[in-house]
Design an enzyme around this catalytic site. Sequence first.
Site, PDB file in Angstrom:
ATOM      1  N   ASN A  93     -15.534  23.643  22.430  1.00  0.00           N
ATOM      2  CA  ASN A  93     -16.555  23.099  23.267  1.00  0.00           C
ATOM      3  C   ASN A  93     -17.549  22.321  22.836  1.00  0.00           C
ATOM      4  O   ASN A  93     -17.994  22.244  21.432  1.00  0.00           O
ATOM      5  CB  ASN A  93     -17.184  24.622  23.646  1.00  0.00           C
ATOM      6  CG  ASN A  93     -16.533  25.511  24.501  1.00  0.00           C
ATOM      7  OD1 ASN A  93     -15.625  24.770  24.922  1.00  0.00           O
ATOM      8  ND2 ASN A  93     -16.817  26.913  24.772  1.00  0.00           N
ATOM      9  N   VAL A  94     -18.360  21.519  23.740  1.00  0.00           N
ATOM     10  CA  VAL A  94     -19.024  20.474  22.993  1.00  0.00           C
ATOM     11  C   VAL A  94     -20.618  20.843  23.431  1.00  0.00           C
ATOM     12  O   VAL A  94     -21.489  20.274  23.159  1.00  0.00           O
ATOM     13  CB  VAL A  94     -18.837  19.277  23.723  1.00  0.00           C
ATOM     14  CG1 VAL A  94     -17.333  18.637  22.933  1.00  0.00           C
ATOM     15  CG2 VAL A  94     -18.548  19.102  25.238  1.00  0.00           C
ATOM     16  N   HIS A 110     -14.455  19.380  18.705  1.00  0.00           N
ATOM     17  CA  HIS A 110     -14.704  18.399  19.564  1.00  0.00           C
ATOM     18  C   HIS A 110     -15.926  17.370  19.746  1.00  0.00           C
ATOM     19  O   HIS A 110     -16.122  16.773  20.635  1.00  0.00           O
ATOM     20  CB  HIS A 110     -13.847  18.571  20.834  1.00  0.00           C
ATOM     21  CG  HIS A 110     -12.642  19.040  20.973  1.00  0.00           C
ATOM     22  ND1 HIS A 110     -12.012  19.580  21.931  1.00  0.00           N
ATOM     23  CD2 HIS A 110     -11.633  18.735  20.285  1.00  0.00           C
ATOM     24  CE1 HIS A 110     -10.667  19.851  21.697  1.00  0.00           C
ATOM     25  NE2 HIS A 110     -10.457  19.504  20.799  1.00  0.00           N
ATOM     26  N   THR A 177      -9.531  29.857  26.099  1.00  0.00           N
ATOM     27  CA  THR A 177      -8.839  28.628  26.034  1.00  0.00           C
ATOM     28  C   THR A 177      -7.430  28.550  26.623  1.00  0.00           C
ATOM     29  O   THR A 177      -6.636  29.497  26.415  1.00  0.00           O
ATOM     30  CB  THR A 177      -8.639  28.158  24.475  1.00  0.00           C
ATOM     31  OG1 THR A 177      -7.941  27.073  24.379  1.00  0.00           O
ATOM     32  CG2 THR A 177      -8.151  29.036  23.686  1.00  0.00           C
TER      33      THR A 177
HETATM   34  P1  NAD Z   1      -9.368  24.598  27.665  1.00  0.00           P
HETATM   35  O1  NAD Z   1      -8.206  24.951  27.092  1.00  0.00           O
HETATM   36  O2  NAD Z   1     -10.582  25.168  26.924  1.00  0.00           O
HETATM   37  O3  NAD Z   1      -9.243  25.611  29.059  1.00  0.00           O
HETATM   38  C1  NAD Z   1     -10.158  26.629  29.782  1.00  0.00           C
HETATM   39  C2  NAD Z   1      -9.507  28.018  29.775  1.00  0.00           C
HETATM   40  O4  NAD Z   1     -10.235  28.984  30.180  1.00  0.00           O
HETATM   41  C3  NAD Z   1      -8.512  28.135  30.509  1.00  0.00           C
HETATM   42  O5  NAD Z   1      -7.102  28.820  30.335  1.00  0.00           O
HETATM   43  C4  NAD Z   1      -8.785  29.202  31.892  1.00  0.00           C
HETATM   44  O6  NAD Z   1      -7.935  29.953  32.381  1.00  0.00           O
HETATM   45  C5  NAD Z   1      -9.627  30.054  31.118  1.00  0.00           C
HETATM   46  N1  NAD Z   1     -11.042  30.429  31.726  1.00  0.00           N
HETATM   47  C6  NAD Z   1     -11.741  30.112  32.696  1.00  0.00           C
HETATM   48  N2  NAD Z   1     -12.487  30.792  32.897  1.00  0.00           N
HETATM   49  C7  NAD Z   1     -12.501  31.802  32.094  1.00  0.00           C
HETATM   50  C8  NAD Z   1     -13.478  33.131  31.928  1.00  0.00           C
HETATM   51  N3  NAD Z   1     -14.708  33.261  32.716  1.00  0.00           N
HETATM   52  N4  NAD Z   1     -13.037  33.831  30.935  1.00  0.00           N
HETATM   53  C9  NAD Z   1     -12.053  33.578  29.992  1.00  0.00           C
HETATM   54  N5  NAD Z   1     -11.260  32.530  30.453  1.00  0.00           N
HETATM   55  C10 NAD Z   1     -11.474  31.702  31.370  1.00  0.00           C
HETATM   56  O7  NAD Z   1      -9.185  23.242  28.384  1.00  0.00           O
HETATM   57  P2  NAD Z   1     -10.287  22.796  29.290  1.00  0.00           P
HETATM   58  O8  NAD Z   1     -11.105  23.303  30.060  1.00  0.00           O
HETATM   59  O9  NAD Z   1      -9.127  21.753  29.883  1.00  0.00           O
HETATM   60  O10 NAD Z   1     -11.226  21.619  28.249  1.00  0.00           O
HETATM   61  C11 NAD Z   1     -10.507  20.893  27.501  1.00  0.00           C
HETATM   62  C12 NAD Z   1     -11.574  20.436  26.504  1.00  0.00           C
HETATM   63  O11 NAD Z   1     -12.644  19.816  27.012  1.00  0.00           O
HETATM   64  C13 NAD Z   1     -12.289  21.688  25.581  1.00  0.00           C
HETATM   65  O12 NAD Z   1     -11.507  21.767  24.404  1.00  0.00           O
HETATM   66  C14 NAD Z   1     -13.549  20.932  25.449  1.00  0.00           C
HETATM   67  O13 NAD Z   1     -13.516  20.015  24.096  1.00  0.00           O
HETATM   68  C15 NAD Z   1     -14.011  20.113  26.556  1.00  0.00           C
HETATM   69  N6  NAD Z   1     -14.807  20.958  27.280  1.00  0.00           N
HETATM   70  C16 NAD Z   1     -15.892  21.419  26.754  1.00  0.00           C
HETATM   71  C17 NAD Z   1     -16.688  22.006  27.771  1.00  0.00           C
HETATM   72  C18 NAD Z   1     -17.689  22.770  27.070  1.00  0.00           C
HETATM   73  O14 NAD Z   1     -18.360  22.525  26.102  1.00  0.00           O
HETATM   74  N7  NAD Z   1     -18.367  24.136  27.665  1.00  0.00           N
HETATM   75  C19 NAD Z   1     -16.212  22.271  29.161  1.00  0.00           C
HETATM   76  C20 NAD Z   1     -15.217  21.816  29.797  1.00  0.00           C
HETATM   77  C21 NAD Z   1     -14.348  21.134  28.703  1.00  0.00           C
END
Ligand code: NAD
Length: 235
Positions: A93-94, A110, A177
């Site tokens: 996460n960022v 990231h 994730t």
């Molecule tokens: P990810 O692999 O992090 O996918 C998110 C996962 O979380 C999915 O498998 C989903 O089913 C699961 N999920 C959703 N809600 C949930 C919950 N309440 N509890 C448990 N699991 C849950 O990939 P992404 O979202 O495609 O993001 C890719 C990249 O983008 C990240 O690795 C990061 O670098 C960046 N990103 C960061 C943030 C942040 O900082 N919060 C947010 C979005 C994306």
Amino acid sequence: MNIDQNIENIVVFTGAGVSAESGIPTFRDMGGLWNTYNIEEVASPEAWNTHPQRVLDFYNERRLKALAAEPNDAHRAIQLLEEAFNVVVITQNVDDLHERAGSTQVIHLHGKLRNARSTVDAKLIYDFGSRPINWGDQCTKGSQLRPDIVWFGEEIQNFNLAAYHLLKAHRILVIGTSLSVYPAAWLLDFANNHAKKIIVSMDLAQEPDEFKWIRAKATEVVPGIVSEWINSLGR
Ligand code: NAD
């Protein structure tokens, strides 16, 4: 990092799902950000080279939204593990919700939304808090500042350090994730064979060997896992 040799090591490895219940959307889920934006147009070196203002606007908005969000019960439970274990949080996460929940050892793979980074010297990093990065903002070497974010096609940060902690961990808790973002997902291959391993996620691109998968929302199950792990020490 502060490591006590007599205490078990825990790695908590997190993705966007751990922050979803704080109101920060994941990228790939239904309603996620990639349904609204085209990845190539905002999160790639090509986008920065051709439309820097669009990239700055996108991340300036993300920065404000992340800072307006609050840590949730999963972030807070992860912090509680520090009462009983050596804990290293490795996050894709960022946002800074782990730090704001009080976790003291957080490794970002990231980058961080609140930071601006020099475009000529990656070591020059500036904490902008919630301030926007504007076109014309420069580092001390006179180059334009960019978001401190690892874009598609760029090298992940802290890979070796993260692999080292996974190798040494006695317990590994993976949260939120999909394991579809590489090379971050490969890091779990460094997990010690003898470690206790749990993954909490709504969906997975692949079910990693030796992990117990709990398909649930992070805030619903992480506090219970943390209590169980702390109680298992019988102190
Ligand atoms: P990810 O692999 O992090 O996918 C998110 C996962 O979380 C999915 O498998 C989903 O089913 C699961 N999920 C959703 N809600 C949930 C919950 N309440 N509890 C448990 N699991 C849950 O990939 P992404 O979202 O495609 O993001 C890719 C990249 O983008 C990240 O690795 C990061 O670098 C960046 N990103 C960061 C943030 C942040 O900082 N919060 C947010 C979005 C994306």
